[in-house]
Motif scaffolding. Structure first.
Motif, PDB file in Angstrom:
ATOM      1  N   GLY A  79       0.796  -1.220   0.000  1.00  0.00           N
ATOM      2  CA  GLY A  79       0.000   0.000   0.000  1.00  0.00           C
ATOM      3  C   GLY A  79       0.831   1.274   0.000  1.00  0.00           C
ATOM      4  O   GLY A  79       2.034   1.255   0.266  1.00  0.00           O
ATOM      5  N   PRO A  80       0.196   2.403  -0.281  1.00  0.00           N
ATOM      6  CA  PRO A  80       0.895   3.697  -0.293  1.00  0.00           C
ATOM      7  C   PRO A  80       1.227   4.163   1.118  1.00  0.00           C
ATOM      8  O   PRO A  80       0.457   3.935   2.050  1.00  0.00           O
ATOM      9  CB  PRO A  80      -0.112   4.625  -0.969  1.00  0.00           C
ATOM     10  CG  PRO A  80      -1.450   4.024  -0.648  1.00  0.00           C
ATOM     11  CD  PRO A  80      -1.228   2.536  -0.648  1.00  0.00           C
ATOM     12  N   PRO A  81       2.363   4.828   1.290  1.00  0.00           N
ATOM     13  CA  PRO A  81       2.784   5.294   2.612  1.00  0.00           C
ATOM     14  C   PRO A  81       2.295   6.713   2.911  1.00  0.00           C
ATOM     15  O   PRO A  81       1.856   7.432   2.013  1.00  0.00           O
ATOM     16  CB  PRO A  81       4.311   5.281   2.500  1.00  0.00           C
ATOM     17  CG  PRO A  81       4.556   5.669   1.068  1.00  0.00           C
ATOM     18  CD  PRO A  81       3.436   5.020   0.282  1.00  0.00           C
ATOM     19  N   PRO A  82       2.393   7.139   4.168  1.00  0.00           N
ATOM     20  CA  PRO A  82       2.059   8.527   4.540  1.00  0.00           C
ATOM     21  C   PRO A  82       3.251   9.439   4.303  1.00  0.00           C
ATOM     22  O   PRO A  82       4.379   8.969   4.098  1.00  0.00           O
ATOM     23  CB  PRO A  82       1.752   8.410   6.030  1.00  0.00           C
ATOM     24  CG  PRO A  82       2.695   7.337   6.489  1.00  0.00           C
ATOM     25  CD  PRO A  82       2.762   6.338   5.354  1.00  0.00           C
ATOM     26  N   VAL A  83       2.990  10.747   4.363  1.00  0.00           N
ATOM     27  CA  VAL A  83       4.079  11.719   4.294  1.00  0.00           C
ATOM     28  C   VAL A  83       4.090  12.628   5.513  1.00  0.00           C
ATOM     29  O   VAL A  83       4.972  13.480   5.650  1.00  0.00           O
ATOM     30  CB  VAL A  83       4.007  12.571   2.999  1.00  0.00           C
ATOM     31  CG1 VAL A  83       4.163  11.695   1.776  1.00  0.00           C
ATOM     32  CG2 VAL A  83       2.716  13.372   2.939  1.00  0.00           C
ATOM     33  N   GLY A  84       3.100  12.480   6.383  1.00  0.00           N
ATOM     34  CA  GLY A  84       3.076  13.281   7.603  1.00  0.00           C
ATOM     35  C   GLY A  84       2.332  14.590   7.480  1.00  0.00           C
ATOM     36  O   GLY A  84       2.490  15.474   8.328  1.00  0.00           O
ATOM     37  N   ARG A  85       1.510  14.746   6.433  1.00  0.00           N
ATOM     38  CA  ARG A  85       0.696  15.950   6.268  1.00  0.00           C
ATOM     39  C   ARG A  85      -0.740  15.540   5.980  1.00  0.00           C
ATOM     40  O   ARG A  85      -0.990  14.522   5.314  1.00  0.00           O
ATOM     41  CB  ARG A  85       1.209  16.805   5.103  1.00  0.00           C
ATOM     42  CG  ARG A  85       2.623  17.317   5.269  1.00  0.00           C
ATOM     43  CD  ARG A  85       2.958  18.360   4.203  1.00  0.00           C
ATOM     44  NE  ARG A  85       2.625  17.907   2.868  1.00  0.00           N
ATOM     45  CZ  ARG A  85       3.416  17.144   2.118  1.00  0.00           C
ATOM     46  NH1 ARG A  85       4.573  16.730   2.601  1.00  0.00           N
ATOM     47  NH2 ARG A  85       3.047  16.795   0.900  1.00  0.00           N
ATOM     48  N   ALA A  86      -1.677  16.348   6.447  1.00  0.00           N
ATOM     49  CA  ALA A  86      -3.089  16.000   6.302  1.00  0.00           C
ATOM     50  C   ALA A  86      -3.466  15.743   4.843  1.00  0.00           C
ATOM     51  O   ALA A  86      -4.245  14.853   4.525  1.00  0.00           O
ATOM     52  CB  ALA A  86      -3.962  17.106   6.887  1.00  0.00           C
TER      53      ALA A  86
END
Length: 199
Positions: free
Chosen positions: A117-124
């Protein structure tokens, strides 16, 4: 075993000072353990599911054609969720899921397939969209009986991933983040079953 890793900049390992990314680290770990694998990194920075749908077969076929020991690992989605200048995602959610389904169904006709799956980047933004996309991809893969590894939650909680993104270009981690992702994939039951017993 030949393995094609197909996706975006996270597959390429953009931001990693060692230029290994998670694909290189994972492959090196398996080789050191005695698994004779040949990895092909087919990540392209900035690409969406639309872009990957147009190229994956042409790039995979010459590497895996006629092989009975090959496989495909898919990983994309963050670029689909990134906002355009008008605030809309580059690719609508439903289109991404439909495109993913088409890629997976076509690919698995010839080779074993798994998806990360796709990862987060830490921004909404794009994280809210990316999290929803990851959940939808997981449901799709479950319906298609294709192994899916959700990494959004564990990477968001990992101390290196978002911290390195914040210190870097705002989208990609450095080596520590990719090392964390490589360890997550390495311990994944589906991946371990794919590798088989040590020689």
């Amino acid at each position: 075993m030949r393995i094609c890793f197909i996706g975006d900049s996270y597959v390429t390992g953009t931001g990693d000072e060692t230029c290994q990314g998670w694909v290189g680290r994972l492959s090196a770990t398996e080789r050191q353990a005695g698994h004779d694998i040949t990895p092909y990194n087919l990540g392209v920075r900035g690409q969406t599911s639309r872009d990957i749908a147009m190229r994956w077969h042409a790039e995979t076929r010459p590497r895996l054609a006629g092989r009975h020991d090959g496989g495909i690992v898919l990983s994309f989605g963050v670029n689909d969720c990134t906002a355009t200048t008008h605030g809309q995602p580059r690719v609508p959610h439903d289109e991404t899921i439909a495109t993913t389904q088409r890629i997976v169904q076509q690919a698995r006709q010839a080779w074993p397939v798994m998806m990360i799956g796709p990862p987060p980047v830490g921004r909404a933004c794009p994280d809210g969209r990316t999290r929803a996309l990851s959940h939808a991809m997981a449901a799709l893969c479950a319906r298609l009986s294709v192994p899916f590894l959700p990494v959004w939650e564990p990477l968001l909680a990992h101390p290196a991933w978002c911290a390195e993104i914040a210190r870097g270009d705002g989208a990609h981690p450095a080596g520590g983040g990719y090392a964390a992702l490589a360890r997550i994939v390495h311990g994944w039951t589906a991946w371990r079953e794919w590798m088989g017993p040590l020689p």
